[in-house]
Structure formats: C-alpha cells, structure tokens
Design a protein around this motif. Structure first.
Motif, PDB file in Angstrom:
ATOM      1  N   ALA A 297     -17.409  12.732 -11.095  1.00  0.00           N
ATOM      2  CA  ALA A 297     -16.919  13.161 -12.406  1.00  0.00           C
ATOM      3  C   ALA A 297     -15.497  12.671 -12.658  1.00  0.00           C
ATOM      4  O   ALA A 297     -15.112  12.395 -13.786  1.00  0.00           O
ATOM      5  N   ALA A 298     -14.716  12.565 -11.578  1.00  0.00           N
ATOM      6  CA  ALA A 298     -13.313  12.157 -11.731  1.00  0.00           C
ATOM      7  C   ALA A 298     -13.142  10.653 -11.631  1.00  0.00           C
ATOM      8  O   ALA A 298     -12.025  10.141 -11.749  1.00  0.00           O
ATOM      9  N   LEU A 299     -14.249   9.927 -11.433  1.00  0.00           N
ATOM     10  CA  LEU A 299     -14.161   8.491 -11.169  1.00  0.00           C
ATOM     11  C   LEU A 299     -13.379   7.708 -12.229  1.00  0.00           C
ATOM     12  O   LEU A 299     -12.568   6.851 -11.874  1.00  0.00           O
ATOM     13  N   PRO A 300     -13.605   7.974 -13.532  1.00  0.00           N
ATOM     14  CA  PRO A 300     -12.847   7.195 -14.521  1.00  0.00           C
ATOM     15  C   PRO A 300     -11.335   7.266 -14.288  1.00  0.00           C
ATOM     16  O   PRO A 300     -10.656   6.232 -14.281  1.00  0.00           O
ATOM     17  N   GLY A 301     -10.837   8.474 -14.048  1.00  0.00           N
ATOM     18  CA  GLY A 301      -9.402   8.624 -13.819  1.00  0.00           C
ATOM     19  C   GLY A 301      -8.951   7.892 -12.574  1.00  0.00           C
ATOM     20  O   GLY A 301      -7.875   7.284 -12.543  1.00  0.00           O
ATOM     21  N   ILE A 302      -9.777   7.954 -11.530  1.00  0.00           N
ATOM     22  CA  ILE A 302      -9.417   7.284 -10.282  1.00  0.00           C
ATOM     23  C   ILE A 302      -9.388   5.777 -10.496  1.00  0.00           C
ATOM     24  O   ILE A 302      -8.481   5.085 -10.024  1.00  0.00           O
ATOM     25  N   VAL A 303     -10.379   5.262 -11.253  1.00  0.00           N
ATOM     26  CA  VAL A 303     -10.425   3.819 -11.498  1.00  0.00           C
ATOM     27  C   VAL A 303      -9.198   3.371 -12.293  1.00  0.00           C
ATOM     28  O   VAL A 303      -8.602   2.329 -12.006  1.00  0.00           O
ATOM     29  N   ILE A 304      -8.791   4.176 -13.276  1.00  0.00           N
ATOM     30  CA  ILE A 304      -7.588   3.834 -14.043  1.00  0.00           C
ATOM     31  C   ILE A 304      -6.375   3.770 -13.111  1.00  0.00           C
ATOM     32  O   ILE A 304      -5.564   2.844 -13.181  1.00  0.00           O
ATOM     33  N   GLY A 305      -6.282   4.743 -12.221  1.00  0.00           N
ATOM     34  CA  GLY A 305      -5.170   4.757 -11.262  1.00  0.00           C
ATOM     35  C   GLY A 305      -5.161   3.507 -10.408  1.00  0.00           C
ATOM     36  O   GLY A 305      -4.114   2.887 -10.193  1.00  0.00           O
TER      37      GLY A 305
ATOM     38  N   ALA B 251       0.841  -1.201   0.000  1.00  0.00           N
ATOM     39  CA  ALA B 251       0.000   0.000   0.000  1.00  0.00           C
ATOM     40  C   ALA B 251       0.877   1.252   0.000  1.00  0.00           C
ATOM     41  O   ALA B 251       0.629   2.192  -0.754  1.00  0.00           O
ATOM     42  N   CYS B 252       1.919   1.251   0.840  1.00  0.00           N
ATOM     43  CA  CYS B 252       2.842   2.403   0.863  1.00  0.00           C
ATOM     44  C   CYS B 252       3.480   2.577  -0.507  1.00  0.00           C
ATOM     45  O   CYS B 252       3.724   3.694  -0.963  1.00  0.00           O
ATOM     46  N   MET B 253       3.756   1.440  -1.170  1.00  0.00           N
ATOM     47  CA  MET B 253       4.456   1.514  -2.441  1.00  0.00           C
ATOM     48  C   MET B 253       3.589   2.093  -3.557  1.00  0.00           C
ATOM     49  O   MET B 253       4.075   2.870  -4.379  1.00  0.00           O
ATOM     50  N   ILE B 254       2.290   1.715  -3.594  1.00  0.00           N
ATOM     51  CA  ILE B 254       1.461   2.211  -4.698  1.00  0.00           C
ATOM     52  C   ILE B 254       0.766   3.523  -4.348  1.00  0.00           C
ATOM     53  O   ILE B 254       0.112   4.120  -5.191  1.00  0.00           O
ATOM     54  N   LEU B 255       0.929   3.976  -3.107  1.00  0.00           N
ATOM     55  CA  LEU B 255       0.284   5.223  -2.677  1.00  0.00           C
ATOM     56  C   LEU B 255       0.587   6.406  -3.603  1.00  0.00           C
ATOM     57  O   LEU B 255      -0.338   7.102  -4.039  1.00  0.00           O
ATOM     58  N   PRO B 256       1.874   6.660  -3.939  1.00  0.00           N
ATOM     59  CA  PRO B 256       2.157   7.815  -4.813  1.00  0.00           C
ATOM     60  C   PRO B 256       1.438   7.729  -6.150  1.00  0.00           C
ATOM     61  O   PRO B 256       0.955   8.741  -6.654  1.00  0.00           O
ATOM     62  N   LEU B 257       1.351   6.519  -6.705  1.00  0.00           N
ATOM     63  CA  LEU B 257       0.662   6.330  -7.984  1.00  0.00           C
ATOM     64  C   LEU B 257      -0.806   6.739  -7.870  1.00  0.00           C
ATOM     65  O   LEU B 257      -1.339   7.463  -8.721  1.00  0.00           O
ATOM     66  N   LEU B 258      -1.476   6.302  -6.781  1.00  0.00           N
ATOM     67  CA  LEU B 258      -2.892   6.633  -6.597  1.00  0.00           C
ATOM     68  C   LEU B 258      -3.071   8.134  -6.388  1.00  0.00           C
ATOM     69  O   LEU B 258      -3.979   8.741  -6.958  1.00  0.00           O
TER      70      LEU B 258
END
Lengths: 289, 300
Positions: free
Chosen positions: A194-202, A150-157
C-alpha cells in the motif's frame, strides 16, 4: 467590502507594488534558469552524437566520448541503491511498525538519521575515503563511492518511507490484527504494497540526489576514465567528469557542456518522474476517499 | 492445538523480523556516529599536536610549507560565512517575493507551473551551477568590473543564491500556504486590503516557516562545495571587496585532499569537523524550533 476611503489609495498602491515585485521575482527566476538551460543546450548540443555516448574518453576528456563515465555512474548508482534501499526501508518499517512511537530507541535512531541528513557532502567524502576506501580496504572504487552515496541518501529514503507508512489509513493495522495476521504478514503483504508509491517516489528522489553528487565521490570512487571491469575498479562519475573538465583541463569546456547537458537531462527526467508519480498518486488517493 | 502452535510460530517470526529490522535501524541511526568517529580519527593527529589553537591564531594557511608552516583557518571561515550570507541575502527577497506572488496573485495555472518548475530545479546538480557560473557569471563580472579576477566572492554568492533560490521559494510557499484561511478571512472581514493582509497578517503568521527555509538555505550553502570551488577563485584571504577572490572551507578540502600528506590531511579533517559542527548547529536549531512549536512528535 467596506474600506475606509482614506486608507484605500495607499493600500492599492502597495498592492500593486507587491504584485509587480512578486511577478518580477517569479519571472526573474524563470529567466535565470531558462538562461542556464539555454546555455547548456547551446554549448553542449553540437557535440552530442552517438559516438559521444559510445566512445572512450580521449585526451583527458577533450575528445572522444563518455561511455566509461556512464558505465561508472550506473555502477556507483547500483551500489548505492543496493545498500540504501534495504537499509532505509528496513529502518523506516521498524520506526513505524515495530517500535513504540516516542520510545528512547526510536528517538535515538530518528535523531541519528536526522543528523546524517545535515552532513555536508564533502564530509561524506572524507568519511567514505577513511572508512570504505581505507579501513574496509575497498580502495578508490565504484563500490566505495556507491556505499558513501548510500549513507548520504539514507535519511531521504527513511523519511519518505516513514511518511508513506504513516499516511496509510490507521484502521488497516487493527483490521489485520483482527483477522489474526501476524505483524510480519501485515507489514510485508499489506502495508508495504500500500505504501509502495511513496517508497518509489523516495527512491526516485534518491537516484536524483545520487546522480547529482560530486563532492562525496572525489576521494572515494576516484578519477579513472578507463572502462571499469568490476565494482572494485576506480571509475569517474558524470558529475566528477564535469568538475574535472571545468577545473583541471584547459579547453575542456565544450566537452564539459555536453556532459553537463546529459547530466541535466538525466536529472530532470528522474525528478519529473518523481513529481509525476506523486501527483498521480495524490489524485488517485483523493478520488478514492 | 494447531492454532495455538500457529500463533506461537507467527510470534517467533515476528520476533525475528523485528530483530532484523531493528538491526537495520541501528545501522541507519548509527551511521552518523561512525561518520563522526572516522572524522575524529582522521583529525586526531592534528588535535594531538595541538594545532587547533593555530587554526584561529595563525594568519595564513600554508600547511605544506617547509620553512614556515601556518594553519590559520580564519580566512576560510570568513570566506564560507561571507559567501553563505551573501547567497541568502540575494536569494531571500527573490524567493519570498515569488512565493507571495504564487500564493496571492498568480492565476492557478501559472501558480501550478511555477511550483512544478521550482520542484524540478531544486534537484539541479550543484556542479552544473558551478560550471555555468564559470562560463557565464564570471565573464559577466569581468565585464562589469574589468581588471578584477572575476572569480570572486560576488560570483560565488550569485551562483549559490541561484542554487538555493528554489529551496527558499518552496519553503516560503509552503509556509504561506499553511497560514489558516480563517486568519485571512478575518483580515478581510476587518476591511484590510490584500496588500495589508499580506504585510500585517500572512507574513507574520508564516514567519516561522520562512525562517526554517532561510536556515535550510544557510546550511545548504555553507556545505556546498562544487558551486563555489569553480567560481570563487580559491585564494585564502579576507576579501576587501565583493570582487576579491575567496576560498571557503569546503573548497579547501576538495582542492587539497588529493595531494595532502599525513599531517596536512589531519588538518583537512579538522576543517571537515568544523564544517560539520556549523551545519549541525544550523540544522539542530531548525529541529529545536520545530519541536518547541509542536512538542510530542517524538523526533520521528
């Protein structure tokens, strides 16, 4: 187009040379990756069967299947996303909506997250071993491994959510404020959907990274090949299984190939989902505007 | 009256939401401090015992030896540096050439598929590259140079190069795509051919982006463990040739942490700190250059 007659011929030769070199390089990369995939299919496919997916690990991985490994991998992934999604999205929302851009705190948090993005995965492994496994007393467990990832992928999210929020039309916020909506309502009922698509891709990209990680899990989630019964049991992720079979188990390469093929298929599936989602999203936005 | 109470209520809600989100943000931003603190705590016994100097002065790495413990890290630093530079040196020409092909020569359909495949490949797990290297690259090296161990600097460099190739190709593509088309049109207007335009206009204009890609590739290769631990042979020595085995820092941590005892463990944490420092310098250099190029973004 007027070109000087003397300059033309060497330039044409150079043009051809660049074209050939470029085509060769592109073909070479296709060829090398095709070779890699072909080798995994060739070596790994014969062992793939239903019992490979449903069986226990036998004889240090030389025989049997990978059922406990798959369960452990999913468990690690669940722990990882359970922590990383709320933390990452929350952090991005705060940076984008609740704090003045460029303020000292915003900059401090953003650079902290950026620094985290550059940490090598084996260092995350060391950190997870000391902090989650020892200091917090979680031991070598699926939970330790998942929290480390989780710490590792945090910056990506954080980065993808932030980009998604920032690319929303700028007049949404004043319009919502004009309607008398509170910031909380605006954020959670208007901006986030509205931002959900981008969040889901992340998140999809994050799943891919978490699935492919090995080094951070070596000393956090452990090597146990038994079927895990809870999140506090040690469990071996698919990537760790491949590593162990390749390095430590003599004659383990056949099963390692099959496991690698499964992992590769999973990753390609997850990443093509991300690519397809982002293309779909881009097309919808460009047709809307 | 009711409406003013609503407003104060929603302000209150906003404040609570803001507080909770700020907490999440602080935890996210503070994780790197927690990480550094834990690394330091893990490395402290070795720092306290004054072993840091020995990192650079001792010739060998045999921390577990009872008779003659030595803590020289130079061989592993050299191993990491050599394999990383070799990987980028192999990947850069191929990646850059394929990016130029993608931008200036490939028909649109081919260009789109090229990009799509690169985007998929950037996510292939490093352990799969390492495993494939062990199964295919190492035997191939054995055929070329019989009598060598096969697991070598060259094997590590090739496998790492393959791993960072999509990264370098994609960043170079993005950098070339970002060159303003007015610049290219001006070049055409001056009567420059396509090749001249690429060499004297597009590449210099895209240099910054390409350099960023190279640094990202360096950082990724330096921090990589799985792809190297399986193919490099893991003997801590300064290699005499491309065919000699080496042992990068990351491999050392991965191989020895499992059985390390207290003081040995602290040394491995020191190695982790060194590694983190090196990659942080590379990544820091990238963001420093980015901020210098377009100031006022504010880190976010």
């Amino acid at each position: 187009m007027i070109t000087h007659p003397i300059r033309r011929s060497p330039s044409k030769g150079l043009d051809l040379a660049i074209a050939l070199a470029g085509a060769f390089a592109a073909l070479l990369s296709f060829f090398l990756f095709g070779w890699l995939v072909w080798d995994l299919v060739r070596l790994g496919l014969p062992k793939l069967s239903w019992s490979f997916f449903s069986g226990e690990v036998e004889d240090a991985g030389r025989g049997g299947g990978i059922a406990p490994i798959l369960v452990s991998t999913l468990g690690i992934l669940a722990c990882c996303l359970g922590l990383a999604i709320p933390l990452g999205t929350g952090c991005a929302i705060w940076l984008s909506e609740f704090v003045r851009r460029g303020s000292a705190w915003a900059r401090l948090v953003a650079s902290g997250v950026d620094l985290l993005a550059g940490v090598p995965s084996i260092v995350f492994g060391l950190f997870g071993m000391v902090f989650f496994a020892q200091t917090l007393g979680l031991g070598f467990s699926i939970l330790s491994g998942g929290l480390t990832l989780a710490c590792m992928i945090l910056p990506l999210l954080v980065r993808t959510t932030l980009t998604a929020l920032e690319s929303l039309p700028a007049d949404l916020r004043p319009a919502a404020a004009g309607l008398g909506l509170s910031k909380t309502t605006t954020t959670f009922r208007l901006l986030l959907p509205a931002a959900l698509p981008g969040i889901v891709i992340g998140i999809t990209l994050g799943v891919g990274r978490a699935l492919s990680e090995t080094a951070a899990l070596l000393f956090t989630s452990g090597y146990s090949t038994r079927m895990p019964e809870s999140f506090s049991d040690s469990g071996r992720a698919l990537s760790v299984h491949i590593y162990d079979l390749a390095l430590n188990v003599a004659n383990g390469s056949a099963m390692a190939s099959s496991s690698a093929l499964v992992l590769l298929a999973l990753i390609l599936l997850v990443n093509s989902a991300a690519v397809a989602l982002s293309e779909h999203w881009l097309r919808r936005r460009s047709s809307a505007s | 009256m009711a409406s003013s109470r609503n407003i104060s209520l929603s302000r209150c809600v906003d404040r609570v939401t803001g507080g909770v989100l700020a907490l999440f943000a602080l935890v996210s931003g503070g994780t790197v401090l927690l990480l550094l603190w834990n690394l330091f705590a893990g490395a402290w016994p070795a720092i306290e015992a004054g072993r840091l100097g020995a990192f650079f002065t001792d010739a060998k790495w045999q921390p577990g030896s009872q008779r003659d413990p030595q803590f020289g890290m130079v061989t592993m630093l050299a191993g990491s540096a050599l394999v990383t530079v070799l990987a980028v040196a192999l990947a850069l020409p191929v990646g850059l050439a394929s990016a130029i092909f993608h931008r200036f020569y490939a028909p649109p359909l081919l260009a789109r598929w090229n990009r799509r495949i690169m985007e998929l490949l950037i996510g292939v797990p490093s352990v799969i590259f390492g495993f494939w290297g062990l199964m295919v690259v190492v035997p191939a090296i054995l055929r070329i140079a019989p009598g060598t161990p096969g697991q070598s600097l060259l094997a590590g460099g090739v496998v790492l190069a393959l791993m960072i190739l999509p990264l370098i190709a994609l960043t170079s593509q993005a950098a070339l795509q970002a060159v303003p088309s007015s610049l290219l049109q001006a070049a055409a207007g001056l009567g420059l051919g396509r090749a001249r335009t690429i060499v004297s206009v597009a590449l210099p204009a895209a240099r910054g982006g390409i350099t960023t890609g190279v640094f990202l590739g360096l950082a990724r290769a330096l921090g990589e463990t799985m792809a190297v631990v399986l193919v490099c042979g893991n003997i801590p020595q300064i290699p005499g040739s491309l065919f000699d085995p080496i042992r990068p820092i990351t491999s050392t941590i991965a191989l020895e942490m499992g059985y390390a005892t207290a003081s040995h463990k602290a040394l491995l944490f020191c190695a982790g700190l060194v590694l983190m420092l090196c990659t942080a310098l590379l990544v820091g250099w990238i963001s420093f250059r980015k901020n210098a190029a377009n100031p006022g973004i504010g880190g976010a």
